[in-house]
Design a protein around this motif. Sequence first.
Motif, PDB file in Angstrom:
ATOM      1  N   GLN A 113     -24.790  17.817  12.424  1.00 29.06           N
ATOM      2  CA  GLN A 113     -24.433  18.423  10.725  1.00 29.06           C
ATOM      3  C   GLN A 113     -24.243  16.951  10.604  1.00 29.06           C
ATOM      4  OE1 GLN A 113     -20.387  20.026  11.956  1.00 29.06           O
ATOM      5  NE2 GLN A 113     -21.281  21.673  12.532  1.00 29.06           N
ATOM      6  N   GLU A 114     -23.788  15.897  10.739  1.00 31.96           N
ATOM      7  CA  GLU A 114     -23.315  14.425  10.457  1.00 31.96           C
ATOM      8  C   GLU A 114     -24.895  14.687   9.829  1.00 31.96           C
ATOM      9  OE1 GLU A 114     -21.626  11.625  12.154  1.00 31.96           O
ATOM     10  OE2 GLU A 114     -19.413  12.257  12.312  1.00 31.96           O
ATOM     11  N   MET A 115     -26.225  14.289  10.742  1.00 32.37           N
ATOM     12  CA  MET A 115     -27.883  13.637  10.422  1.00 32.37           C
ATOM     13  C   MET A 115     -28.048  15.295   9.047  1.00 32.37           C
ATOM     14  SD  MET A 115     -28.745  14.035  14.346  1.00 32.37           S
ATOM     15  CE  MET A 115     -30.251  13.900  13.759  1.00 32.37           C
ATOM     16  N   ASP A 116     -27.150  16.413   9.942  1.00 36.39           N
ATOM     17  CA  ASP A 116     -28.400  17.236   8.738  1.00 36.39           C
ATOM     18  C   ASP A 116     -27.276  17.278   6.935  1.00 36.39           C
ATOM     19  OD1 ASP A 116     -28.969  18.686  10.370  1.00 36.39           O
ATOM     20  OD2 ASP A 116     -27.471  20.272  10.206  1.00 36.39           O
ATOM     21  N   ARG A 117     -26.469  16.743   6.862  1.00 39.02           N
ATOM     22  CA  ARG A 117     -25.283  15.960   6.116  1.00 39.02           C
ATOM     23  C   ARG A 117     -26.689  14.286   5.347  1.00 39.02           C
ATOM     24  NH1 ARG A 117     -20.663  17.833   8.412  1.00 39.02           N
ATOM     25  NH2 ARG A 117     -20.379  15.469   8.823  1.00 39.02           N
ATOM     26  N   ALA A 118     -26.453  14.275   6.023  1.00 41.10           N
ATOM     27  CA  ALA A 118     -27.424  12.471   6.168  1.00 41.10           C
ATOM     28  C   ALA A 118     -28.487  12.973   5.685  1.00 41.10           C
ATOM     29  CB  ALA A 118     -27.362  11.766   6.427  1.00 41.10           C
ATOM     30  N   VAL A 119     -29.194  13.392   5.477  1.00 41.68           N
ATOM     31  CA  VAL A 119     -30.649  14.479   5.161  1.00 41.68           C
ATOM     32  C   VAL A 119     -30.175  15.224   5.720  1.00 41.68           C
ATOM     33  CG1 VAL A 119     -33.071  13.177   5.742  1.00 41.68           C
ATOM     34  CG2 VAL A 119     -31.090  11.814   6.842  1.00 41.68           C
ATOM     35  N   PRO A 120     -30.104  16.653   3.827  1.00 37.78           N
ATOM     36  CA  PRO A 120     -29.856  17.471   4.417  1.00 37.78           C
ATOM     37  C   PRO A 120     -31.826  17.780   4.301  1.00 37.78           C
ATOM     38  CG  PRO A 120     -29.875  16.517   2.550  1.00 37.78           C
ATOM     39  CD  PRO A 120     -29.745  15.679   3.192  1.00 37.78           C
ATOM     40  N   ASP A 121     -32.522  17.891   3.215  1.00 36.17           N
ATOM     41  CA  ASP A 121     -34.008  17.913   3.127  1.00 36.17           C
ATOM     42  C   ASP A 121     -35.165  18.176   4.146  1.00 36.17           C
ATOM     43  OD1 ASP A 121     -33.439  18.799   0.335  1.00 36.17           O
ATOM     44  OD2 ASP A 121     -34.063  16.689  -0.453  1.00 36.17           O
ATOM     45  N   HIS A 122     -34.781  16.608   4.856  1.00 42.17           N
ATOM     46  CA  HIS A 122     -35.085  16.874   6.544  1.00 42.17           C
ATOM     47  C   HIS A 122     -35.214  17.719   7.349  1.00 42.17           C
ATOM     48  CE1 HIS A 122     -37.585  14.432   9.463  1.00 42.17           C
ATOM     49  NE2 HIS A 122     -36.765  14.824  10.646  1.00 42.17           N
ATOM     50  N   PHE A 123     -34.183  17.666   7.794  1.00 42.48           N
ATOM     51  CA  PHE A 123     -33.365  18.393   9.327  1.00 42.48           C
ATOM     52  C   PHE A 123     -33.859  20.113   8.268  1.00 42.48           C
ATOM     53  CE2 PHE A 123     -32.317  14.653  10.269  1.00 42.48           C
ATOM     54  CZ  PHE A 123     -32.283  14.754  11.621  1.00 42.48           C
ATOM     55  N   THR A 124     -33.750  20.536   6.616  1.00 41.58           N
ATOM     56  CA  THR A 124     -33.712  22.008   6.214  1.00 41.58           C
ATOM     57  C   THR A 124     -35.191  22.761   6.656  1.00 41.58           C
ATOM     58  OG1 THR A 124     -32.534  22.014   4.994  1.00 41.58           O
ATOM     59  CG2 THR A 124     -34.012  23.863   4.704  1.00 41.58           C
ATOM     60  N   ALA A 125     -35.909  21.254   6.465  1.00 40.84           N
ATOM     61  CA  ALA A 125     -37.484  21.662   6.713  1.00 40.84           C
ATOM     62  C   ALA A 125     -38.197  21.329   8.526  1.00 40.84           C
ATOM     63  CB  ALA A 125     -38.476  20.762   6.331  1.00 40.84           C
ATOM     64  N   ALA A 126     -37.047  20.409   9.335  1.00 42.96           N
ATOM     65  CA  ALA A 126     -37.124  20.760  10.481  1.00 42.96           C
ATOM     66  C   ALA A 126     -36.772  21.954  10.969  1.00 42.96           C
ATOM     67  CB  ALA A 126     -36.152  19.775  11.734  1.00 42.96           C
ATOM     68  N   LYS A 127     -35.907  22.954  10.731  1.00 44.56           N
ATOM     69  CA  LYS A 127     -35.479  23.995  11.219  1.00 44.56           C
ATOM     70  C   LYS A 127     -36.829  24.996  11.003  1.00 44.56           C
ATOM     71  CE  LYS A 127     -30.624  23.464  10.511  1.00 44.56           C
ATOM     72  NZ  LYS A 127     -29.109  23.755   9.859  1.00 44.56           N
TER      73      LYS A 127
END
Length: 540
Positions: A526-540
């Motif tokens: 969750q902290e990673m998602d908040r820190a780099v939302p665009d990157h992990f949204t794409a990863a999902k």
Amino acid sequence: MAAPSWKQFPNAFSILVIVLLCTNYFAPFGDLDFTWQIRTGRQIVETRQLRTVEAFTYTISGRQIPDFEWLYEVILWAIWQTLGFGGLKLLKTILISAPLLLVSLRLKKEGVGWPGIAVSLLTAFFVLLPMWNLRPLYCTTIGLLLVSGWLHDHCTGRRSLTWLLPVVMLLWANLHPGVIVGQGLLAGAIAWEWLNRYWKINTPLGREACWRLTLVGGLGLAATFASPSPLDRLVLPFRPEVGHSIQRIFVEMQPLYTFIARPPYTVTLAYILAGLVALSVCVRFRQYRMWELALLVGLTGLANLAIRSLQDWLLVMLALGVPHLAVLINRLRETRKQWKQLPASIATGLARTVLKVDVSRRRMLNSRLFRFQPLWPGLTLVVLMAISFIPALAWHMPIQNANEWPVAAVDWLESQELHGRFFGMPDYGSYVTWRLGDRAQCYVDTRGFFFPPELLEDSFYVPQMGDDWRRRLDRVMARGTDYLMLETTGPRGELWQAVRPHIEQPLYCDKQTAVVSTPQLKQALQEMDRAVPDHFTAAK
């Protein structure tokens, strides 16, 4: 007059054999398959069921698994119970030595001299040394060498087919599923020898010899069906999970040819031997029985499909092919005066080179430095057996663990009395359930054929953050995972390196392994998602 063998110091060849025996005995096991095999053996004894349901994981628990080596597993469990690591190491040494001894005896029976036997053994040493391990695969190698040798003796008129064959086939069928190769060998030999009475491609067997082959060989085939689920065992190689590409995460399932350019480069020797045996087949085609050629072709295909079959291929090639190569070299030596009178050509130059190498080989290997001394290897085996049967030594063997096993992490888990469901790579899964026993279940372990491919893919891709890893990780945690055991370095340490800044205090961490709870990992994500939302949204 030569001194008695007990007065002779070990020569170079004896020292090499002693070093190999001791290295093989004291080295840690190459993988962790022995762990689940021992636990399965105990389960078989306790439940009195030859095929048990899965109980070591939380992903396929309760399912019937394709395990067809119950007798080996019970033997392994009994040895572990009585002799510990010392007994396991002795069994490993015996299983590795037995096929080499059988090849040597076969070559000697075929009239191959010590120089030819020595070269064959050295070839086997250098090619197979990296693969020596405690595995039931050796039961198939031993079975193939025994059965093919007995069939060869019968078909060449040297000795009638022994009634030991059905006994060996019965044991083989309950020790390792590779008996299906033996079944094909027996069926092919019976069919061919009857057909050959009419086609006469090889020297045909007499009617009485054919009937004995049919009777004894048929009983051997029938004996293989006195085992659990013999029909299921026949279809095992054709199960979709066996041929799935994810199986190649296990080194033994990778194609043989991919190892040509990898250190120590000794696989090339197997291909050189295959080329020489192929040459002997071309020159002496009618001296090979057709079932022998079928066996060689089949093992060639299996070995190049997966390196786990390299040992069978190499040793059977040595047992069947070297006697023919020895005949060709002897024939070349006998006709030397004739071909020396021919004009110089590539063929005559090659013939001269072969004979020069052969003379040097025989001179060197027949010298005192390399002459066979049975006393010293035999004495070494006796000493290793004595070590294995002394409880104080057998249970406290040095070098019990391999460096890549998460020993320190599981020591900590034991000290903290943690228990539950653990996610990790297959080798981590095998080790944690081995050490913690019934207090732990793993996601997957090293029983690769037993798992649906997607579970193995999860264990492989999640730690490396590859191939839709985030969705896979969500699925792993949704299965009720309590803890994750992650490597901290290398390609399989990518996930840990990514979440490490967001986990204030992991449950355990050293230079090799980290242990975190599922809530800790969820919070880190969750902290990673908040820190780099665009990157992990794409990863999902």
